[in-house]
Design a protein around this motif. Structure first.
Motif, PDB file in Angstrom:
ATOM      1  N   VAL A 114       9.628  29.069  -0.006  1.00 50.69           N
ATOM      2  CA  VAL A 114      10.970  29.646   0.066  1.00 50.69           C
ATOM      3  C   VAL A 114      10.979  31.149  -0.134  1.00 50.69           C
ATOM      4  N   PHE A 115      12.222  31.733   0.156  1.00 50.97           N
ATOM      5  CA  PHE A 115      12.319  33.149  -0.185  1.00 50.97           C
ATOM      6  C   PHE A 115      13.594  33.307  -1.077  1.00 50.97           C
ATOM      7  N   VAL A 116      12.997  33.838  -2.524  1.00 47.62           N
ATOM      8  CA  VAL A 116      13.830  33.805  -3.483  1.00 47.62           C
ATOM      9  C   VAL A 116      14.260  35.534  -3.770  1.00 47.62           C
ATOM     10  N   GLU A 117      15.650  35.866  -3.697  1.00 48.27           N
ATOM     11  CA  GLU A 117      16.196  37.093  -4.166  1.00 48.27           C
ATOM     12  C   GLU A 117      16.761  36.969  -5.466  1.00 48.27           C
ATOM     13  N   LYS A 118      17.211  38.063  -6.157  1.00 50.18           N
ATOM     14  CA  LYS A 118      17.800  38.063  -7.285  1.00 50.18           C
ATOM     15  C   LYS A 118      19.236  38.531  -7.107  1.00 50.18           C
ATOM     16  N   GLY A 119      20.234  37.590  -7.033  1.00 50.45           N
ATOM     17  CA  GLY A 119      21.701  38.104  -6.922  1.00 50.45           C
ATOM     18  C   GLY A 119      22.136  38.968  -8.164  1.00 50.45           C
ATOM     19  N   GLY A 120      22.486  40.028  -7.693  1.00 54.51           N
ATOM     20  CA  GLY A 120      22.968  41.261  -8.655  1.00 54.51           C
ATOM     21  C   GLY A 120      21.685  41.694  -9.300  1.00 54.51           C
ATOM     22  N   GLU A 121      20.410  41.130  -8.944  1.00 55.50           N
ATOM     23  CA  GLU A 121      19.015  41.520  -9.481  1.00 55.50           C
ATOM     24  C   GLU A 121      18.913  40.720 -10.812  1.00 55.50           C
ATOM     25  N   ILE A 122      19.698  39.744 -11.005  1.00 56.87           N
ATOM     26  CA  ILE A 122      19.637  39.063 -12.309  1.00 56.87           C
ATOM     27  C   ILE A 122      19.275  37.647 -12.149  1.00 56.87           C
ATOM     28  N   ILE A 123      20.115  36.942 -11.407  1.00 54.53           N
ATOM     29  CA  ILE A 123      19.987  35.479 -11.157  1.00 54.53           C
ATOM     30  C   ILE A 123      19.357  34.826  -9.940  1.00 54.53           C
ATOM     31  N   PRO A 124      18.224  34.435 -10.062  1.00 57.06           N
ATOM     32  CA  PRO A 124      17.450  34.035  -8.757  1.00 57.06           C
ATOM     33  C   PRO A 124      18.168  33.172  -7.763  1.00 57.06           C
ATOM     34  N   LYS A 125      18.251  33.400  -6.535  1.00 57.08           N
ATOM     35  CA  LYS A 125      18.727  32.372  -5.811  1.00 57.08           C
ATOM     36  C   LYS A 125      17.772  32.245  -4.554  1.00 57.08           C
ATOM     37  N   ILE A 126      17.774  31.309  -3.835  1.00 53.77           N
ATOM     38  CA  ILE A 126      16.951  30.841  -2.682  1.00 53.77           C
ATOM     39  C   ILE A 126      17.936  31.299  -1.525  1.00 53.77           C
ATOM     40  N   THR A 127      17.156  32.051  -0.570  1.00 55.94           N
ATOM     41  CA  THR A 127      17.941  32.841   0.382  1.00 55.94           C
ATOM     42  C   THR A 127      17.323  32.348   2.027  1.00 55.94           C
ATOM     43  N   GLY A 128      16.304  31.705   1.938  1.00 59.09           N
ATOM     44  CA  GLY A 128      15.663  31.338   3.251  1.00 59.09           C
ATOM     45  C   GLY A 128      14.581  30.525   3.015  1.00 59.09           C
ATOM     46  N   VAL A 129      13.932  29.937   3.971  1.00 55.39           N
ATOM     47  CA  VAL A 129      12.752  29.068   4.201  1.00 55.39           C
ATOM     48  C   VAL A 129      11.934  29.460   5.148  1.00 55.39           C
ATOM     49  N   ASP A 130      10.599  29.740   4.682  1.00 55.37           N
ATOM     50  CA  ASP A 130       9.470  30.096   5.833  1.00 55.37           C
ATOM     51  C   ASP A 130       9.244  28.943   6.432  1.00 55.37           C
TER      52      ASP A 130
ATOM     53  N   GLN B  51      24.925  24.050   0.293  1.00 57.26           N
ATOM     54  CA  GLN B  51      23.997  25.182   0.392  1.00 57.26           C
ATOM     55  C   GLN B  51      22.591  24.334   0.964  1.00 57.26           C
ATOM     56  N   ILE B  52      22.316  23.410   0.007  1.00 62.32           N
ATOM     57  CA  ILE B  52      20.914  22.529   0.264  1.00 62.32           C
ATOM     58  C   ILE B  52      20.721  22.259   1.907  1.00 62.32           C
ATOM     59  N   ALA B  53      21.957  21.810   2.300  1.00 64.29           N
ATOM     60  CA  ALA B  53      22.166  21.380   3.932  1.00 64.29           C
ATOM     61  C   ALA B  53      21.936  22.697   4.722  1.00 64.29           C
ATOM     62  N   ALA B  54      22.753  23.752   4.173  1.00 66.43           N
ATOM     63  CA  ALA B  54      22.652  24.954   4.986  1.00 66.43           C
ATOM     64  C   ALA B  54      21.309  25.619   5.115  1.00 66.43           C
ATOM     65  N   LEU B  55      20.559  25.517   3.876  1.00 65.49           N
ATOM     66  CA  LEU B  55      19.015  26.029   3.887  1.00 65.49           C
ATOM     67  C   LEU B  55      18.172  25.050   4.690  1.00 65.49           C
ATOM     68  N   ASP B  56      18.609  24.018   4.912  1.00 68.98           N
ATOM     69  CA  ASP B  56      17.768  22.900   5.135  1.00 68.98           C
ATOM     70  C   ASP B  56      16.302  23.072   4.130  1.00 68.98           C
ATOM     71  N   LEU B  57      16.689  22.840   2.910  1.00 72.16           N
ATOM     72  CA  LEU B  57      15.835  22.773   2.016  1.00 72.16           C
ATOM     73  C   LEU B  57      14.911  21.461   2.079  1.00 72.16           C
ATOM     74  N   ARG B  58      13.676  21.606   1.619  1.00 73.20           N
ATOM     75  CA  ARG B  58      12.708  20.519   1.833  1.00 73.20           C
ATOM     76  C   ARG B  58      11.820  20.783   0.601  1.00 73.20           C
ATOM     77  N   LEU B  59      11.517  19.504  -0.186  1.00 70.93           N
ATOM     78  CA  LEU B  59      10.552  19.657  -1.216  1.00 70.93           C
ATOM     79  C   LEU B  59       9.153  20.144  -0.696  1.00 70.93           C
ATOM     80  N   GLY B  60       8.398  20.996  -1.202  1.00 70.33           N
ATOM     81  CA  GLY B  60       7.198  21.552  -0.804  1.00 70.33           C
ATOM     82  C   GLY B  60       7.383  22.698   0.254  1.00 70.33           C
ATOM     83  N   ASP B  61       8.567  22.988   0.433  1.00 76.28           N
ATOM     84  CA  ASP B  61       8.838  24.307   1.237  1.00 76.28           C
ATOM     85  C   ASP B  61       8.273  25.595   0.514  1.00 76.28           C
TER      86      ASP B  61
END
Length: 714
Positions: A378-394, A366-376
């Protein structure tokens, strides 16, 4: 224009993906993707099948309501099918729905009832003469699990109804939602975090898992709650409308949420939706949308149903809320099985009623798929509106010199080089005998409630004893003495004695829970029960090879290989011997169940699908009791494939290809000795013998009927 091969490939890909997600959701209580993404995949598949009906696969997930039957409880047919609702995220779709209703009612006046869509487990309750007599889960929509004892623990659910309001029918059903209140869910996850257990993704999954617990005392401790949302009865004139039924249910003492509203127009429906879009986060229960139903029962009957859902109801789902914040770092946590899980540390940001500081990243993929980088950013959503997860990068805010995150090659806890087994998403630390987080987590698992349940040894105490060098393996627990513990801070004489009593009591815990407590990868509660019942002792399990272990019902190849590898380690064999010396139960007590007959001796069976007269587990027991064997795979050596309703086409095709006889549940039962034969055999002290003729192959049970009864189903 796409060619036929590419369309077939897309249909197959969508079908396989949705089946997998359904299995994860309904059987393993795991939501791998947001509901909206799942709905989009299902909508794409449905559209393709409508455009190319000749290419639709027979096992398409569009042809079923959803869900599967757990094997832990008896099952029961629903008198009225528990169908799914059509849903939408679009107000334009609601206007189209309103037009369809208006057209179907030929311009007659009508009203809607709007209700919150609570995020829990759908439940059907039967009341007879005012008494609660049965609770059944939705299951596959036709048949569900009977969980009456667990339902009875729900504090706000009356076991006996009040004699108030309208007269009660002698027998009727109530449909509603079993849910875990948000404060209880948060407390439960805090406890799991302290115990080193994986956090539950959302209250819905937690409620579903709770209802599957075999110990109703544990269910009661989870503090589940219930909201009723519909009334069902064979009589069509008990109430004129859904709103009247809700008022009656409340008068009888059933919990009905006071958030529902009767709406005369679509404009009022939209006002209701907008009102609760933000306000719903103030409720103590998770919600994910609004259910809109035509109020009048006769008008519902006029509108009728499609194959899978009513034409008089629809669910509007709120899109998941998102926020933008900065990714500051990644922390890597090591679990009980050595899996290294990354957790994103974020600049705190408000989201859906809470402040989010951490988010799940799952694994290196998932880190590779989102191409996450420190300092990014990021867009965060709540899966099931409870547990947060990163869904994308600005990406527009990313510095030009940013660098991709490098996943660690060594364990962050012990420095051992990580491995990544083929076909797995997680990197793992193989140092299972020296990696501190793994050792601590295994100790915490061993003393947990579902395993040895050692009073006085919680996660904090276990971690403290580990850090002091008092315990490293479960066997070390039994070497603890009052002398070793005297003088430790926050551990007085009474606490030490309670702990000693708890350790002594754990020596009486049954073998199946001990096996589960050992923390062998893939050996969960159910598998441990099956292995213990089959082999009856740890010695017999340790003497069995992987192929033999794989033949045990519910085990299979992956679990068998993991168990065989665990047993092969000298350190684990030494652990077993130390536990034996301490007096821990490593065998089942009492006599093994006696066989009923040898009628099926030498024959092997595979069972597939949902059965009419018995659960799959009951049929497996009947086969074993009569000398037969159960296997999970189809080969030329297989005697019979027993086919139930909704059996997957792959098994049927393979059985047909290998010329394996395919029989029905009725055929299987006909192969067993009757009660008269068994009684005669008991008198003669001679075993019941095999039948002279085999059942006719390729016979299937007749399709189940819903009885043609009309009722409000939601």
């Amino acid at each position: 224009m796409p060619d036929q091969d590419s369309i077939q490939l897309r249909l197959r890909t969508l079908t396989e993906r949705l089946h997998y997600l359904n299995y994860q959701y309904y059987q393993n209580d795991v939501s791998e993707i947001p509901d909206q993404e799942f709905d989009h995949l299902l909508a794409e598949l449905n559209a393709l099948e409508k455009q190319y009906p000749e290419l639709a696969l027979p096992n398409s997930p569009t042809q079923r309501v959803g869900g599967t039957i757990t094997k832990q409880f008896p099952t029961a047919l629903h008198k009225y099918p528990m169908l799914s609702l059509g849903n939408t995220y679009s107000e334009a779709d609601l206007r189209e729905f309103d037009e369809r209703v208006r057209k179907g009612l030929e311009g007659a006046e009508f009203s809607y009832v709007c209700e919150m869509k609570f995020d829990g487990v759908a439940m059907s309750l039967t009341y007879e003469n005012g008494q609660l007599t049965q609770g059944v889960t939705r299951g596959d929509g036709t048949r569900g699990d009977v969980v009456t004892n667990n339902v009875r623990t729900i504090k706000n659910l009356p076991l006996h109804l009040r004699e108030a309001g309208p007269a009660q029918p002698a027998e009727f059903e109530v449909r509603g939602e079993v849910f875990l209140p948000l404060p209880v869910f948060e407390d439960l996850n805090k406890e799991r975090e302290q115990n080193g257990e994986a956090l539950l993704a959302n209250p819905r999954n937690a409620a579903s898992g709770t209802l599957k617990l075999q110990d109703s005392a544990l269910v009661a401790a989870r503090r589940l709650r219930f909201f009723a949302y519909s009334f069902l009865s064979p009589g069509r004139n008990v109430f004129p409308s859904h709103s009247a039924a809700l008022e009656a249910l409340k008068a009888w003492g059933l919990p009905v949420s006071d958030t529902w509203r009767r709406c005369s127009t679509l404009a009022e429906v939209l006002d209701f939706i907008h009102h609760w879009e933000k306000k719903r986060f103030e409720l103590p229960v998770a919600t994910d949308g609004i259910v809109i139903k035509v109020d009048d029962f006769q008008q519902q009957e006029v509108l009728g149903f499609t194959a899978k859902s009513p034409r008089w109801a629809i669910a509007y789902k709120y899109p998941a809320e998102a926020a933008r914040t900065r990714l500051n770092s990644i922390q890597y946590q090591v679990g009980r099985t050595g899996a290294v899980t990354p957790v994103a540390m974020l600049t705190p940001v408000p989201l859906a009623g809470t402040v989010v500081k951490r988010a799940s990243v799952h694994n290196a993929n998932q880190i590779a798929a989102l191409d996450l980088r420190l300092g990014d950013l990021v867009f965060v959503e709540k899966g099931g509106e409870i547990i947060p997860k990163i869904t994308g990068v600005d990406l527009s805010a990313r510095p030009a010199d940013s660098q991709p995150i490098q996943y660690p090659t060594e364990c962050p806890a012990c420095g051992t080089p990580l491995i990544r087994p083929e076909g797995e998403a997680h990197f793992r630390c193989p140092n299972d005998t020296g990696c501190a987080p793994q050792l601590k987590a295994r100790l915490e698992h061993y003393v947990s409630r579902k395993a040895l349940n050692i009073d006085g040894l919680g996660a904090e105490t276990v971690a403290r004893f580990f850090d002091l060098g008092l315990v490293r393996t479960p066997a070390d627990i039994y070497d603890l003495t009052p002398e070793k513990l005297t003088g430790l801070e926050r551990l007085g004489e009474k606490s030490i004695q309670n702990l000693m009593n708890g350790i002594e009591a754990s020596k009486q815990v049954p073998f199946d829970r001990v096996l589960f407590g050992l923390g062998i990868r893939y050996v969960g509660e159910t598998v441990a029960e099956k292995l213990a019942a089959h082999y009856r002792s740890m010695d017999a399990i340790m003497a069995a090879a992987a192929p033999e272990l794989a033949a045990v019902p519910e085990v299979g190849g992956v679990i068998a290989e993991s168990l065989a590898a665990w047993v092969a380690h000298d350190s684990n064999r030494q652990l077993i011997e130390r536990l034996r010396a301490a007096g821990v139960q490593l065998a089942l007590t009492g006599e093994a169940p006696q066989p009923v007959s040898d009628r099926l001796a030498g024959q092997t069976f595979v069972l597939s699908g949902v059965f009419e007269q018995h659960s799959r587990e009951e049929l497996q027991q009947l086969i074993v009791q009569n000398g037969g064997k159960i296997t999970g795979s189809i080969s030329k050596k297989l005697s019979y494939l027993v086919a139930g309703d909704k059996m997957g086409p792959a098994k049927r095709e393979k059985a047909t290809e290998l010329k394996v006889p395919i029989i029905s549940e009725t055929d299987l039962l006909a192969m067993l000795p009757s009660a008269t034969e068994l009684a005669a055999a008991a008198d003669d002290e001679t075993p019941a013998t095999a039948p002279t003729t085999a059942p006719t192959p390729d016979t299937y049970p007749a399709p189940r009927s819903n009885g043609g009864q009309q009722a409000s189903l939601f």
